[in-house]
Design an enzyme around this catalytic site. Sequence first.
Site, PDB file in Angstrom:
ATOM      1  N   GLN A 109     -24.099   0.094  29.030  1.00  0.00           N
ATOM      2  CA  GLN A 109     -23.526   0.802  30.178  1.00  0.00           C
ATOM      3  C   GLN A 109     -24.447   1.913  30.677  1.00  0.00           C
ATOM      4  OE1 GLN A 109     -19.502   1.274  28.101  1.00  0.00           O
ATOM      5  NE2 GLN A 109     -18.940   1.151  30.283  1.00  0.00           N
ATOM      6  N   GLY A 111     -14.848   5.701  25.206  1.00  0.00           N
ATOM      7  CA  GLY A 111     -15.844   4.841  24.591  1.00  0.00           C
ATOM      8  C   GLY A 111     -16.949   4.569  25.589  1.00  0.00           C
ATOM      9  N   HIS A 133     -18.991  -5.224  25.405  1.00  0.00           N
ATOM     10  CA  HIS A 133     -20.156  -4.799  26.182  1.00  0.00           C
ATOM     11  C   HIS A 133     -21.462  -5.201  25.493  1.00  0.00           C
ATOM     12  CE1 HIS A 133     -18.641  -2.606  29.622  1.00  0.00           C
ATOM     13  NE2 HIS A 133     -17.812  -1.905  28.857  1.00  0.00           N
ATOM     14  N   CYS A 185     -12.480   0.797  32.527  1.00  0.00           N
ATOM     15  CA  CYS A 185     -13.880   0.713  32.127  1.00  0.00           C
ATOM     16  C   CYS A 185     -14.702   1.642  33.004  1.00  0.00           C
ATOM     17  CB  CYS A 185     -14.380  -0.723  32.252  1.00  0.00           C
ATOM     18  SG  CYS A 185     -16.106  -0.929  31.758  1.00  0.00           S
ATOM     19  N   LEU A 186     -15.567   2.431  32.381  1.00  0.00           N
ATOM     20  CA  LEU A 186     -16.404   3.370  33.132  1.00  0.00           C
ATOM     21  C   LEU A 186     -17.397   2.647  34.039  1.00  0.00           C
ATOM     22  CD1 LEU A 186     -17.141   6.006  30.337  1.00  0.00           C
ATOM     23  CD2 LEU A 186     -15.485   6.177  32.216  1.00  0.00           C
ATOM     24  N   HIS A 243     -13.229  -3.530  23.212  1.00  0.00           N
ATOM     25  CA  HIS A 243     -13.767  -3.344  24.562  1.00  0.00           C
ATOM     26  C   HIS A 243     -15.258  -3.018  24.492  1.00  0.00           C
ATOM     27  CE1 HIS A 243     -13.498  -1.939  28.836  1.00  0.00           C
ATOM     28  NE2 HIS A 243     -14.561  -1.240  28.432  1.00  0.00           N
ATOM     29  N   GLU A 244     -15.612  -2.035  23.664  1.00  0.00           N
ATOM     30  CA  GLU A 244     -17.020  -1.621  23.568  1.00  0.00           C
ATOM     31  C   GLU A 244     -17.870  -2.718  22.920  1.00  0.00           C
ATOM     32  OE1 GLU A 244     -17.799   0.772  25.379  1.00  0.00           O
ATOM     33  OE2 GLU A 244     -15.776   1.563  25.610  1.00  0.00           O
TER      34      GLU A 244
END
Length: 161
Positions: free
Chosen positions: A49, A44, A137, A91-92, A133-134
């Site tokens: 991000q 994701g 953000h 998380c990226l 999660h996304e």
Amino acid sequence: MLLPILRWPDPRLSQLCVPAVLDADLRALAADMLETMYAAPGRGLAAPQVGRLVRVFVMDVGWKTGDPTPLVFVNPELELLGTRVLGPEGCLSIPCPVTEVERNAQVRARWTDLDGVAHDAIFDGFAAICIQHEFDHLNGILTLDRLGSEARALAESEVLA
């Protein structure tokens, strides 16, 4: 085109995103976000991000197991369902070990796709976790913000080390 992924503590990751406008620029952004997500390799990726403060994220929870199902969520809304579960999340934008985060086991998502089609679906399991999660953000919330003070301090020290 691969996009640079912002890393914590970049302040843009903590900002609230504005509604996305469905146009050619957004379609190009979504395509670049999917390419970036696969290359990262993640499941994701949200627009903030990659430095774009609009309400859109991409997700493909099945591609790593050979069942690719890419989705683009434009201006999503969530309804939290099911019980709360504690599980691992990475998380990226936070290059640290996976942390344990409490989430709802199921969500109802409403969103528009890149063709302007409205969707309403219930997700459970890993897909529900990924969506939450996304979605976080888009509201300027990181996994670090969902940790207790002790766990957060440890995670921050590992990231900043």
